[in-house]
Design a protein around this motif. Structure first.
Motif, PDB file in Angstrom:
ATOM      1  N   TYR A 251      69.408   6.125  -2.130  1.00 14.91           N
ATOM      2  CA  TYR A 251      67.957   5.985  -2.245  1.00 14.91           C
ATOM      3  C   TYR A 251      67.300   5.814  -0.883  1.00 14.91           C
ATOM      4  O   TYR A 251      66.091   5.650  -0.795  1.00 14.91           O
ATOM      5  N   GLY A 252      68.108   5.835   0.193  1.00 13.88           N
ATOM      6  CA  GLY A 252      67.558   5.592   1.519  1.00 13.88           C
ATOM      7  C   GLY A 252      66.512   6.603   1.921  1.00 13.88           C
ATOM      8  O   GLY A 252      65.433   6.250   2.396  1.00 13.88           O
ATOM      9  N   LEU A 253      66.810   7.898   1.737  1.00 18.33           N
ATOM     10  CA  LEU A 253      65.864   8.936   2.138  1.00 18.33           C
ATOM     11  C   LEU A 253      64.582   8.856   1.326  1.00 18.33           C
ATOM     12  O   LEU A 253      63.479   9.021   1.860  1.00 18.33           O
ATOM     13  N   LYS A 254      64.707   8.595   0.021  1.00 21.76           N
ATOM     14  CA  LYS A 254      63.515   8.491  -0.820  1.00 21.76           C
ATOM     15  C   LYS A 254      62.633   7.326  -0.380  1.00 21.76           C
ATOM     16  O   LYS A 254      61.403   7.434  -0.374  1.00 21.76           O
ATOM     17  N   MET A 255      63.265   6.209   0.011  1.00 23.98           N
ATOM     18  CA  MET A 255      62.484   5.061   0.466  1.00 23.98           C
ATOM     19  C   MET A 255      61.778   5.374   1.778  1.00 23.98           C
ATOM     20  O   MET A 255      60.612   5.003   1.980  1.00 23.98           O
ATOM     21  N   MET A 256      62.465   6.085   2.692  1.00 19.82           N
ATOM     22  CA  MET A 256      61.830   6.471   3.946  1.00 19.82           C
ATOM     23  C   MET A 256      60.649   7.397   3.690  1.00 19.82           C
ATOM     24  O   MET A 256      59.580   7.259   4.297  1.00 19.82           O
ATOM     25  N   GLN A 257      60.840   8.378   2.790  1.00 18.36           N
ATOM     26  CA  GLN A 257      59.760   9.307   2.479  1.00 18.36           C
ATOM     27  C   GLN A 257      58.574   8.594   1.835  1.00 18.36           C
ATOM     28  O   GLN A 257      57.419   8.894   2.140  1.00 18.36           O
ATOM     29  N   ALA A 258      58.863   7.622   0.979  1.00 19.90           N
ATOM     30  CA  ALA A 258      57.783   6.879   0.325  1.00 19.90           C
ATOM     31  C   ALA A 258      56.987   6.076   1.349  1.00 19.90           C
ATOM     32  O   ALA A 258      55.750   6.029   1.296  1.00 19.90           O
ATOM     33  N   ARG A 259      57.679   5.451   2.287  1.00 17.57           N
ATOM     34  CA  ARG A 259      56.979   4.687   3.330  1.00 17.57           C
ATOM     35  C   ARG A 259      56.139   5.614   4.207  1.00 17.57           C
ATOM     36  O   ARG A 259      55.007   5.285   4.565  1.00 17.57           O
ATOM     37  N   ALA A 260      56.708   6.765   4.568  1.00 18.70           N
ATOM     38  CA  ALA A 260      55.977   7.709   5.410  1.00 18.70           C
ATOM     39  C   ALA A 260      54.741   8.237   4.691  1.00 18.70           C
ATOM     40  O   ALA A 260      53.656   8.336   5.284  1.00 18.70           O
ATOM     41  N   GLU A 261      54.877   8.580   3.423  1.00 18.95           N
ATOM     42  CA  GLU A 261      53.731   9.075   2.660  1.00 18.95           C
ATOM     43  C   GLU A 261      52.642   8.017   2.527  1.00 18.95           C
ATOM     44  O   GLU A 261      51.451   8.335   2.561  1.00 18.95           O
ATOM     45  N   TRP A 265      52.161   9.913   7.006  1.00 15.53           N
ATOM     46  CA  TRP A 265      52.998  10.528   8.020  1.00 15.53           C
ATOM     47  C   TRP A 265      53.870  11.593   7.369  1.00 15.53           C
ATOM     48  O   TRP A 265      54.043  11.614   6.155  1.00 15.53           O
ATOM     49  N   SER A 266      54.456  12.450   8.183  1.00 19.17           N
ATOM     50  CA  SER A 266      55.436  13.421   7.688  1.00 19.17           C
ATOM     51  C   SER A 266      56.830  12.970   8.101  1.00 19.17           C
ATOM     52  O   SER A 266      57.017  12.387   9.171  1.00 19.17           O
ATOM     53  N   LEU A 267      57.812  13.235   7.243  1.00 21.26           N
ATOM     54  CA  LEU A 267      59.207  12.901   7.540  1.00 21.26           C
ATOM     55  C   LEU A 267      60.061  14.115   7.244  1.00 21.26           C
ATOM     56  O   LEU A 267      59.959  14.719   6.173  1.00 21.26           O
ATOM     57  N   ASP A 268      60.889  14.485   8.222  1.00 19.85           N
ATOM     58  CA  ASP A 268      61.713  15.683   8.082  1.00 19.85           C
ATOM     59  C   ASP A 268      63.139  15.372   8.515  1.00 19.85           C
ATOM     60  O   ASP A 268      63.357  14.642   9.493  1.00 19.85           O
ATOM     61  N   VAL A 269      64.113  15.901   7.773  1.00 22.17           N
ATOM     62  CA  VAL A 269      65.537  15.766   8.111  1.00 22.17           C
ATOM     63  C   VAL A 269      66.072  17.159   8.397  1.00 22.17           C
ATOM     64  O   VAL A 269      65.957  18.063   7.564  1.00 22.17           O
ATOM     65  N   SER A 270      66.656  17.353   9.576  1.00 24.52           N
ATOM     66  CA  SER A 270      67.156  18.667   9.970  1.00 24.52           C
ATOM     67  C   SER A 270      68.483  18.533  10.700  1.00 24.52           C
ATOM     68  O   SER A 270      68.878  17.443  11.105  1.00 24.52           O
ATOM     69  N   GLN A 271      69.161  19.684  10.863  1.00 25.89           N
ATOM     70  CA  GLN A 271      70.434  19.721  11.563  1.00 25.89           C
ATOM     71  C   GLN A 271      70.195  19.682  13.071  1.00 25.89           C
ATOM     72  O   GLN A 271      69.298  20.353  13.585  1.00 25.89           O
ATOM     73  N   ALA A 272      71.010  18.890  13.764  1.00 25.99           N
ATOM     74  CA  ALA A 272      70.951  18.849  15.218  1.00 25.99           C
ATOM     75  C   ALA A 272      71.889  19.905  15.792  1.00 25.99           C
ATOM     76  O   ALA A 272      72.749  20.439  15.095  1.00 25.99           O
ATOM     77  N   SER A 273      71.731  20.198  17.061  1.00 26.70           N
ATOM     78  CA  SER A 273      72.588  21.178  17.733  1.00 26.70           C
ATOM     79  C   SER A 273      73.371  20.476  18.839  1.00 26.70           C
ATOM     80  O   SER A 273      72.789  19.725  19.631  1.00 26.70           O
ATOM     81  N   PRO A 274      74.684  20.679  18.934  1.00 26.03           N
ATOM     82  CA  PRO A 274      75.530  21.565  18.116  1.00 26.03           C
ATOM     83  C   PRO A 274      75.908  20.961  16.764  1.00 26.03           C
ATOM     84  O   PRO A 274      76.338  21.679  15.856  1.00 26.03           O
ATOM     85  N   GLN A 275      75.810  19.630  16.612  1.00 23.90           N
ATOM     86  CA  GLN A 275      76.114  19.021  15.324  1.00 23.90           C
ATOM     87  C   GLN A 275      75.328  17.727  15.207  1.00 23.90           C
ATOM     88  O   GLN A 275      74.821  17.194  16.184  1.00 23.90           O
ATOM     89  N   GLY A 276      75.241  17.233  13.984  1.00 25.65           N
ATOM     90  CA  GLY A 276      74.523  15.988  13.755  1.00 25.65           C
ATOM     91  C   GLY A 276      73.270  16.188  12.929  1.00 25.65           C
ATOM     92  O   GLY A 276      73.011  17.268  12.399  1.00 25.65           O
TER      93      GLY A 276
END
Length: 288
Positions: A251-261, A265-276
């Motif tokens: 539920y961590g991501l949902k809680m972060m998104q709820a706080r941001a909304e 604010w906007s909250l985005d999760v993406s892949q880092a380069s080369p990994q992460g």
């Protein structure tokens, strides 16, 4: 200078000024300044002294009032967090613990392998949710932003706490000014950052985390400055998209998104380069 002395000086300076003027006028200037001219000069003199001396005092008074208001907001936010933590601990957390105990008893009493497997799966889910609730209770009990503690120091305290508990190396690259975010925005952003770092500890298998912050632009709006900012939490772990994080049943991501909304604010999760993984928060903070 204390708030009490500021009020006293604001009251005394005009009184002392007009008193000195009347004494000097009658004792020294009476042969040179007529009564009519003296009566006209008296309010002008008080006005000039007010502009030159009291303007700074009024600015100091407004700053003191604003500081007190910020402390009240931070205190109210922390009291709300404490109340929520008590409700979680006394309600959901205890219910999950009792459910886990009953599942243990059920597993011992049943001999059906399929029932035991199902019970074990339910126990695993209950314990994971219970662990998440306990972490949230601990996070809520933690003072998010002491009123006299600089914002950057709070971030360093958060990352140092992560290093101590997990051994993951953390780096802070923070270039957001202290007055860009309001006390409430700082509380919410720090809570999002804490949850993101918890997710790194639980899922990322990372060796290093970088916390970045910066300002995007500034524009004058009415009587305040509205500054856009961004915050990034980047790790070098196995990598996970927002869809994968949702699949994991946390539920961590949902809680972060709820706080941001809630903060718009906007909250985005993406892949880092080369990994992460990179968690990015973008929004606006208002600094008066």
């Amino acid at each position: 200078m204390s708030y009490k002395w500021l009020k006293r000086l604001i009251l005394w300076i005009p009184t002392v000024t007009i008193g000195l003027w009347e004494y000097v006028r009658h004792a020294i200037l009476l042969p040179y300044v007529s009564m009519e001219l003296g009566n006209v000069l008296a309010p002008v003199l008080v006005f000039v002294v007010t502009l030159t001396l009291l303007r700074g005092l009024f600015a100091k008074l407004e700053q003191t009032q604003e500081s007190l208001q910020q402390e009240r907001v931070a205190k109210a936010a922390f009291e709300e967090r404490e109340q929520l933590a008590r409700e979680l601990h006394d309600g959901i957390s205890q219910s999950l613990f009792m459910l886990s105990v009953k599942l243990d008893r059920l597993e011992r009493e049943t001999s059906d392998p399929k029932a035991q497997a199902a019970t074990q799966e339910i126990k695993s889910t209950v314990r994971r949710v219970h662990g998440d609730v306990r972490q949230q209770v601990e996070s809520l009990h933690h003072t998010p932003l002491p009123s006299k503690q600089p914002w950057l120091q709070s971030i360093h305290h958060l990352t140092a706490e992560m290093e101590q508990t997990s051994g993951i190396q953390t780096t802070v690259e923070w270039n957001v000014k202290e007055d860009v975010l309001t006390p409430k925005q700082k509380v919410e952003l720090l809570a999002i950052m804490r949850e993101a770092l918890m997710n790194v500890q639980k899922h990322a298998r990372a060796g290093r985390v970088i916390v970045r912050g910066g300002q995007l632009r500034q524009s004058w709006i009415e009587d305040s400055i509205e500054a856009a900012f961004y915050c990034e939490i980047e790790d070098d772990g196995i990598g996970a998209s927002s869809a994968q994080l949702n699949k994991q049943g946390t539920y961590g991501l949902k809680m972060m998104q709820a706080r941001a909304e809630a903060m718009r604010w906007s909250l985005d999760v993406s892949q880092a380069s080369p990994q992460g993984t990179i968690v990015t928060i973008r929004g606006r903070g208002t600094a008066k």
